[in-house]
Design an enzyme around this catalytic site. Structure first.
Site, short mmCIF file in Angstrom:
data_model
loop_
_atom_site.label_atom_id
_atom_site.label_comp_id
_atom_site.label_asym_id
_atom_site.label_seq_id
_atom_site.Cartn_x
_atom_site.Cartn_y
_atom_site.Cartn_z
N CYS A 187 0.84 -1.20 0.00
CA CYS A 187 0.00 0.00 0.00
C CYS A 187 0.88 1.25 0.00
O CYS A 187 1.59 1.50 -0.95
CB CYS A 187 -0.98 -0.05 1.17
SG CYS A 187 -2.33 1.13 0.98
N GLU B 20 -2.37 -9.06 3.23
CA GLU B 20 -2.70 -9.56 4.57
C GLU B 20 -4.19 -9.42 4.89
O GLU B 20 -4.66 -9.89 5.92
CB GLU B 20 -1.83 -8.86 5.61
CG GLU B 20 -2.25 -7.44 6.01
CD GLU B 20 -1.87 -6.36 4.99
OE1 GLU B 20 -1.42 -6.69 3.87
OE2 GLU B 20 -2.04 -5.16 5.32
N HIS C 264 -3.79 -4.93 -0.07
CA HIS C 264 -3.31 -5.49 1.19
C HIS C 264 -3.38 -7.01 1.14
O HIS C 264 -4.44 -7.57 1.37
CB HIS C 264 -4.17 -4.97 2.35
CG HIS C 264 -3.93 -3.54 2.66
ND1 HIS C 264 -2.97 -3.14 3.56
CD2 HIS C 264 -4.49 -2.40 2.18
CE1 HIS C 264 -2.96 -1.81 3.63
NE2 HIS C 264 -3.87 -1.35 2.80
#
Lengths: 259, 210
Positions: free
Chosen positions: B82, B194, B192
């Protein structure tokens, strides 16, 4: 109305929490206990939910939060965005919630009391994590902002408050219709449609979804992309898979998770 | 060799999510903002959310920029997530002009320069990597065309000098934007991983395996 964009929808699970229980209020009131919020959240993650909202329903009333352990547990196993709110009053509160793993926070009561909080939070952490939660109720011909889980009137007009929130740096709006919440009778289409027309930031519509048709109805009359679901999931009226399949058959784009 | 994954902890962003995901995938990782740890790291993840200017100042104040360059020049893998991706470009135009790490010749510019006026900004949502099938990179092992990733951003990375850089793009409101670049050992993702469910974890795992 311009054509709906070709973006994928966000199907979001809304988990209202009291202490360490998942609850499902009706019109933001009443406290039916349903079970362990982490178990529900994990189940939704595995079934393909796109995002999870944890809303601490007693925090702003009793000025305390039980959410931290729930968030800590959730972030160990759940790898989709997690939004947290309820009782957040300061930049310090936000820092604590983000540090333990939330991606976004939402503020309602404290932002109405002190609109500058929106500015402070978005300046410190970025507007992408600053969600303004609006509890809206129709009085006469306009929607009024309520706080403290729909308990207190503010005499603020919802559409004015939306404009002000955006000016102050909100990155997203989480709009709950108090009239429709928990009723399973469909979204407040008029409210969301009016909000959608004046908002330059994404809107999550909450309150009233009882079946897939309710989702189509809202999506066909607005251009929003994000739906918060509560009762329909918690009472197992329809699974996330089923709702997404129904949406796909109506030619909406959704994220499909293969096991 | 110590195969721990190092996450640069420069006082910005939600590091815990990245930490949890890496741990979940069975890798040891540590958070650090020490120059020595960074220079000697095996693999680094540079996370970040918020504003570009504030983030680059924090890296400068901790005197980490030279250490990150040193690490990069050794050829070890660096993943920017990001804002971490955007920091690796030459320049940003978010709230005034700021210089970045300059690992890739590009600029960070507002999405409103490419999307239609009615598009909501920030862009929050799930997108595919549209040209993933053209890539043979190992980081995409087991990832299909249909896999989607979670984005939340108002700015994107406009790559200027594209030679030898692999660029993946996604689409928001019918406009293409850079969602990932691979410049040898330097990898940037606008989304993202994650927070992108099983798809994101696959990509993160592949990065850890590189």
């Amino acid at each position: 109305m311009a054509q709906r964009s070709n973006n994928s929808l966000r199907i979001i699970a809304r988990l209202d929490i009291k202490n360490n229980y998942l609850i499902k209020p009706i019109q933001l009131e009443g406290l039916r206990k349903l079970g362990n919020p982490n178990e529900y959240a994990l189940k939704y993650y595995k079934e393909g939910i796109d995002e999870i909202i944890f809303s601490d329903n007693v925090a702003s009333l009793y000025k305390r939060t039980y959410l931290e352990e729930i968030i800590l547990n959730a972030t160990k196993k759940i790898f989709v965005p997690i939004t947290v709110g309820g009782g957040i009053k300061s930049v310090k509160d936000v820092e604590r919630i983000l540090r333990i793993g939330a991606d976004k926070i939402f503020v309602n009561t404290a932002a109405v009391d002190n609109p500058n909080l929106i500015k402070e939070i978005s300046k410190e952490f970025g507007s992408q994590c600053m969600v303004v939660s609006i509890e809206a109720k129709k009085n006469d011909d306009t929607w009024e902002v309520y706080t403290n889980n729909g308990r207190e009137r503010t005499f603020k007009n919802v559409l004015d408050w939306i404009k002000e929130s955006i000016q102050l740096g909100a990155g997203e709006l989480f709009i709950t219709s108090i009239d429709k919440d928990g009723t399973k009778k469909g979204f407040d289409i008029e409210l969301i449609s009016n909000a959608n027309k004046i908002s330059s930031i994404p809107i999550i519509a909450s309150g009233g979804a009882g079946n897939s048709q309710h989702c189509f109805d809202l999506l066909n009359k607005t251009k929003i992309n994000s739906l918060a679901l509560g009762s329909i999931l918690h009472y197992n009226i329809a699974s996330i898979k089923k709702i997404k399949k129904d949406l796909m058959e109506e030619n909406f784009k959704v994220r499909i998770v293969n096991e | 060799m110590n195969k721990k994954i190092l996450i640069i902890d420069y006082g910005i962003g939600n590091l815990r999510s990245v930490y949890q995901a890496v741990t979940h995938l069975g890798y040891e990782c540590e958070l650090s903002n020490k120059k020595k740890d960074i220079e000697n790291a095996y693999k680094i993840i540079l996370p970040g959310v918020g504003a570009f200017g504030a983030a680059i100042s924090k890296l400068k104040n901790l005197d980490l920029i030279h250490s990150i360059e040193k690490f990069k020049n050794k050829g070890n893998y660096l993943l920017g997530v990001c804002l971490g991706m955007q920091l690796m470009l030459k320049k940003s135009f978010e709230f005034g002009q700021n210089d970045g790490l300059n690992f890739v010749d590009g600029q960070v510019v507002n999405l409103n320069t490419i999307v239609k006026s009615e598009a909501e900004i920030p862009h929050i949502g799930w997108c595919k990597l549209e040209n993933i099938k053209d890539s043979k990179n190992k980081i995409f092992k087991n990832i299909e065309n249909e896999d989607m990733f979670y984005f939340i951003h108002s700015y994107y990375s406009k790559i200027i000098q594209k030679n030898d850089i692999e660029i993946l793009y996604s689409i928001y409101n019918d406009s293409k934007f850079t969602s990932m670049f691979i410049n040898e050992n330097i990898i940037g993702v606008q989304f993202h991983p994650e927070k992108s469910g099983a798809s994101g974890l696959k990509l993160l795992y592949n990065f850890l395996q590189l």
